[in-house]
Design an enzyme around this catalytic site. Structure first.
Site, PDB file in Angstrom:
ATOM      1  N   TYR A 225     -46.004 -71.789   9.631  1.00 17.11           N
ATOM      2  CA  TYR A 225     -46.913 -71.147   8.668  1.00 17.11           C
ATOM      3  C   TYR A 225     -47.491 -69.872   9.274  1.00 17.11           C
ATOM      4  CZ  TYR A 225     -50.371 -70.578   5.004  1.00 17.11           C
ATOM      5  OH  TYR A 225     -51.111 -70.069   3.970  1.00 17.11           O
TER       6      TYR A 225
ATOM      7  N   SER B  48     -45.538 -70.271   0.837  1.00 18.01           N
ATOM      8  CA  SER B  48     -46.688 -69.377   0.673  1.00 18.01           C
ATOM      9  C   SER B  48     -46.657 -68.329   1.786  1.00 18.01           C
ATOM     10  CB  SER B  48     -47.989 -70.178   0.677  1.00 18.01           C
ATOM     11  OG  SER B  48     -49.070 -69.399   0.240  1.00 18.01           O
TER      12      SER B  48
ATOM     13  N   ASP C  86     -47.589 -70.194 -11.172  1.00 17.16           N
ATOM     14  CA  ASP C  86     -48.269 -69.887  -9.909  1.00 17.16           C
ATOM     15  C   ASP C  86     -49.155 -68.657 -10.111  1.00 17.16           C
ATOM     16  OD1 ASP C  86     -49.089 -69.364  -7.334  1.00 17.16           O
ATOM     17  OD2 ASP C  86     -47.116 -69.598  -6.430  1.00 17.16           O
TER      18      ASP C  86
ATOM     19  N   HIS D  37     -49.140 -73.096  -7.679  1.00 19.55           N
ATOM     20  CA  HIS D  37     -48.798 -72.810  -6.284  1.00 19.55           C
ATOM     21  C   HIS D  37     -48.543 -74.094  -5.491  1.00 19.55           C
ATOM     22  CE1 HIS D  37     -48.471 -70.090  -2.926  1.00 19.55           C
ATOM     23  NE2 HIS D  37     -49.343 -70.802  -2.228  1.00 19.55           N
TER      24      HIS D  37
END
Length: 715
Positions: free
Chosen positions: A491, A571, A654, A688
């Protein structure tokens, strides 16, 4: 002959027919086994920014309301699902995932008044159900069951907050699991939902109740279509709602900032005296102000506690004392005790100093003591201290893993925390803050044998020598011969820490002999604020260098090899894998890129993009533009390059990260690559975080694993 005008209501259907027809005309390509993508036109769009010309040939795909874009999306999604259905392993994976996903689970109870609230996930239902009981051992009753809110499951539950006396609950209801929400209030005893207390604009609304439960403070956001979506955050207001009154007339406690990069929120202390206001500027700094509602001279006046710093501040209120957690002058955070009647910084008392070997994640006042949750090399560590900072005990945990909480009330001795690791299903422990006695309150039962697998934590250098940590999960006794299929996950942003958490749906991959590798990257929060800042703004490339270093380490140490390695991120993690695969396409064979940011020149103009400028920067700044362009995946695509097989996972609703990112990169890669297929999967009625349905999560994970198995080399 003159062409007749086509009726406008037939345009979408005709475009769709044309798209399908064009997509499947070239029989020769099909005969050769190549995927024939729906046709995608280019446009002569470009921006000149600070003297730099930035082409944007797929800008037309930004407009989701355009019938041509809608037709293109359907053609892409239909093609993707047809291709994924061909994977021979998919049916087996799907069946196994269903066994692992439909489980009975429960949250820790939350006490409010004499009512206890908890959430149960039933193996027979798609969504969690919220229950309440009178007294700790009373009969459980359904408070609300989102499974019945809509026929197609598209309406879901967001945040929910009981009043302090437990008689009312304010909760968010969401369409398509998007961030946009409407706030409602339910009476606990009767189960009746108020027809008056209905508040649209609840995207950021979490109720902060008065002690008597007569009303609450909340953050309101307009949904006026006349205000551009990317500008709406600048119109946030903190309001007070009194139950039974018209929400449109709610009192404004703090007006809009006019700054779309900032957030407003407020919290009322348990005793109702102190109203604390937060003004959050991105993920690096915030201001804190407060009101003394017991003092008529101060009740309508904001007193600054800390303003204008490059640090973060959080406040826990106990009676008439503030316990302030901050990373100011302490990148790994520390705790101060503050008298709000003497708020000058020189009057503050440090009660918990910074630890150099661990990062403070949270500090809570529970049972008259401080409960401190730390991360040490990405694994959790819990301490209990007196309010003056004196160490009482370090809480004994079952092993290396991740802790949630502890949670409870300042005056109640009993607190709850969760513990889990990659091979330990989630447990909830009840703990006495006074004596330290613990008992297991809940353990998740899953149809797997985790003892057949092991977790390694390895450390290795990044490109510039920075020490990185990575968890490896695999079968015990796995040979290091470079032949194990591996998924590398990361991430690396917004202070998010990569910790060892349990996921039952990871086990089908492990059962296939696969390795799961999760790496801690700069930009995250594992090692404090310096670690975060080393992976943001002009330093963002460090995050990608760290990830690529992890990929190289996995091959060098013969865990896997490039033809057996897949990468996965969502994301901000979607940006991560997009940057990694465009910078070193030969390092991987497959890419799973979910709800991603990919056009870093225009990201701030869509969804919640403006609120991330402090993390990434903006094309409005020449130096930041140069840094953004250097790694922006959409702009890095080069024609004739053999890119890895790529599955882009998008969601049609989203409203956080605009799906235009996935559409534009899919188009660019399909036109450019000489490598593996590029597919765009679009989840319907999803935001999302997905579709808020177990079946949707199962289908998506089956597609992901099947895609990786199809496009990585086996033993």
């Amino acid at each position: 002959p003159r062409m007749k005008q086509i009726p406008t209501d037939l345009v979408p259907a005709l475009l769709l027919v044309c798209a399908f027809a064009a997509a499947f005309v070239p029989r020769e390509a099909e005969a050769q086994g190549r995927i024939v993508y729906p046709p995608t036109r280019t446009v002569d769009a470009k921006d000149v920014l600070h003297g730099v010309t930035v082409p944007d040939p797929y800008r037309w795909l930004e407009d989701v309301k355009d019938p041509e874009v809608q037709a293109w999306m359907k053609a892409q999604d239909d093609l993707t699902r047809k291709e994924l259905a061909k994977a021979p392993e998919r049916a087996r994976l799907l069946a196994r995932l269903k066994e692992l996903a439909y489980l009975d689970s429960v949250s820790a109870p939350a006490k409010r008044g004499n009512h206890f609230f908890l959430t149960r996930r039933h193996a027979t239902k798609e969504k969690s159900v919220v229950y309440w009981r009178e007294g700790k051992d009373g009969e459980e009753k359904v408070l609300f069951d989102p499974n019945g809110w809509s026929k197609d499951g598209s309406v879901g539950l967001g945040d929910w907050t009981p009043s302090w006396d437990g008689t009312k609950v304010a909760y968010q209801q969401k369409e398509n699991n998007s961030d946009e929400a409407t706030l409602h209030v339910i009476d606990v005893a009767t189960g009746k939902v108020s027809e008056v207390d209905v508040i649209p604009g609840g995207k950021y609304a979490t109720a902060s109740w008065t002690p008597d439960g007569s009303g609450f403070y909340y953050t309101w956001l307009p949904s006026d279509p006349k205000i551009a979506v990317d500008e709406r955050p600048g119109h946030q207001e903190v309001r007070f709602h009194r139950l039974g009154e018209d929400p449109t007339k709610d009192r404004v406690v703090h007006g809009k900032l006019g700054d779309p990069t900032a957030f407003l929120s407020a919290a009322l202390s348990r005793n109702g005296r102190w109203l604390v206001l937060y003004v959050q500027y991105g993920w690096t700094s915030n201001d804190v102000l407060f009101r003394d509602l017991a003092d008529p001279a101060q009740a309508d006046r904001w007193t600054p506690l800390v303003v204008g710093t490059e640090a973060q501040w959080g406040v826990e209120v106990l009676g008439d004392r503030f316990f302030v957690t901050t990373n100011d002058g302490a990148p790994r955070s520390r705790v101060f005790e503050v008298d709000p009647l003497r708020p000058a910084r020189k009057e503050w008392k440090e009660v918990v100093p910074e630890r150099k070997d661990a990062t403070l994640v949270s500090a809570s006042v529970l049972g008259g003591r401080l409960a401190l949750n730390y991360l040490k090399d990405a694994s959790s560590l819990l301490e209990v201290r007196e309010l003056d900072g004196t160490l009482v005990r370090e809480v004994k945990l079952p092993g290396l893993g991740a802790v949630g909480g502890p949670a409870g009330l300042p005056e109640e001795d009993e607190a709850y925390y969760s513990f889990e690791s990659y091979t330990t299903p989630r447990e909830i422990h009840a703990m006495s803050m006074k004596t330290g006695a613990q008992e297991l309150w809940f353990r998740l039962k899953v149809p797997v044998d985790p003892s057949a697998y092991e977790v390694e934590q390895v450390f290795f250098p990044s490109k510039d020598g920075t020490r990185l940590s990575m968890f490896l999960v695999h079968r015990k006794g796995m040979k290091r011969d470079g032949k194990a299929r591996t998924i590398l996950y990361g991430y690396g942003g917004f202070q998010v820490s990569e910790t060892p958490r349990f996921s039952a749906m990871l086990y089908p991959w492990l059962e296939e002999g696969g390795v799961w590798a999760a790496v801690s990257l700069r930009g995250g929060g594992e090692y404090g604020e310096e670690w975060h800042r080393a992976g943001m703004l002009l330093q963002k490339q460090n995050t990608f260098d760290d990830f690529l270093a992890a990929a190289r380490w996995l091959s060098a140490e013969k865990v896997t090899s490039p033809e057996r390695l897949a990468i996965y991120g969502g994301s901000n993690g979607g940006l991560l894998v997009g940057a990694a695969m465009t910078q070193e396409p030969k390092a991987f064979s497959a890419v799973l890129c979910a709800v991603p940011l990919l056009d870093m020149v225009r990201y701030h103009l869509f969804g919640s993009g403006r609120t991330w400028i402090s993390e990434y920067g903006s094309a409005d700044d020449p130096k930041q533009l140069a840094a953004l362009l250097a790694y922006s995946p959409y702009h890095a695509v080069k024609k004739g390059t053999a890119y890895p097989a790529t599955l882009l996972l998008s969601a049609d609703s989203d409203d956080r990260v605009d799906p235009m990112h996935a559409r534009k990169l899919a188009a660019a890669l399909q036109a450019a690559t000489t490598g593996g297929p590029v597919l765009l999967r679009i989840e319907r009625n999803a935001g999302h975080g997905g579709a808020d349905l177990v079946k949707s999560a199962v289908e998506s994970r089956a597609d992901e694993f099947a895609f990786v198995l199809a496009h990585t080399k086996g033993k």
